[in-house]
Scaffold this motif. Sequence first.
Motif: not given
Length: 514
Positions: A40-45
């Motif tokens: 999820x972090x990669x997507x939000x970045x």
Amino acid sequence: MTFKVLLIDDEPGALEGMQLWIDWPGIGFEVCGTGSNGVEGLKLIKELQPDLVVTDVNMPLMNGLEMIASWQEEQTRGVRFVILSGYSEFEYAQRALRYGVNHYLLKPIIPEEAEKELAEIHKVLVQEKEEQSLNQIASYEEIVSGIKTMLQGQPSDPAAASLLGRVSEIRERWNFCLVQTEADAFAELRGQAAALLYQEEAMYLIDLDMNRFGIVYGQSGSKDGEQASCRMLWELVRLYAGQRVFIVTGEEAGDLLQIGHSYRTAKAAMIYKFYDTAYDRIFRYEQISKGPLNYHYDQLQLVERITLAVTLLDQEALQEAIHSAARSFREMLIAPEIVKKAVIHIMCRIMEYVEKTSETKPGQLFGKYELPGLSDSVYILSDLMELLLACGTEGIELLAKEQSKQSQGVVQEVNDYIREHFRERLTLKKLGEIFYMHPAYLGQLLLKKNGLSFNELIHDLRIEEAARLLEQSELKNSEIAERVGYSHYGQFFKQFEARMRMSPNEYKKRSTMF
């Protein structure tokens, strides 16, 4: 300076604690989002584009270090990372050094210590931002300087050509947007364009002469890339709404090093923009579908027709002459500079005549219509013709006002003359020649003063005289008709009967009875 921070932790309580316990605004950050694992972090970045990511190490699906490694492999944009770890996970912090992450916070977080560490990171981000801005400015100026050298037809030095070649590769196509403004609005409008284009990729503002500036812009093969550049240009049009501004684009070039061709075709399009029907749209070089401009135009007939309409106070004739001229200019595609010279000449003639024949202050009209700057002004044909019509209309109004003043005393003289000469072949044209007034205008004055038309006044005076002669003399009716000014007895009879409600013979009989 405020930077965006993204918080990632699989423990909801930890996320909430970081948001509540740390004074993010106080140390120059704003929380732009939160995530619960590395995936999820990669997507939000990618979506939120934060400047700083504070992430836990041990998370499901993808841990914090795997997320950092995955992001750095993509290398899409620079992001700083801070890792969260407990004492038992210290080996994770050591591994993070291999990814260039040298900031970490121990769990449980102590707000004061965390804020101190984050404040240091903020200082580093500010410094990087300033250095990046300085580098961008230096690079921007080098690119602009290289483009201007090409536009001037001068050979580029190898370093500049190499730089422009590298810039050219970021877009598939390049073009030149040329903007021309009025002199008094140039600084403001140029400033608005600079603010709009600030930090836009593949768009460069080029200062030119003659109240002009240009925008060199690149377009990619993708629809999004093309829409981005078009959106910026149309935003410029929206900003300039209500202003007299010409915005034109040239023919596209496949290489930034060929931008000189786009510039030259944009200048050609700028001339034809004169015949467009509105300012608030972009005129493209491809829209030039007509033949070459005509630089030969005999303006003598037009000048005489318009100035005559003004001197005769004929508003209708003035409008027709100007509308006819506009049609002629458009059909013959007369060069704008020739049209402007003709309009300036006509306006000068009107102003000189008005000032010479009225009490208008010297230079009053010249100052109002700013003739000295009209040749370099930004006008489409329809507005230029409206300006000419406004000048002619005002000239007619001033002349009419002046004639009205002068005519008040003249009308009595005209009436006296009519009463003395009504027996003759008197016409408004003859009276106009005697009193130096236009016949139509004189007829209007007499109607206003006497309450009846010139012809009605003549007939009244003649019939009044005929009635007196019928009462006092032994002349024949035909002789009386001729004496009072009628060459045809039938006309005399008709006018007499209409006014006296009886024939001349009936009037004569009735007079002898009393």
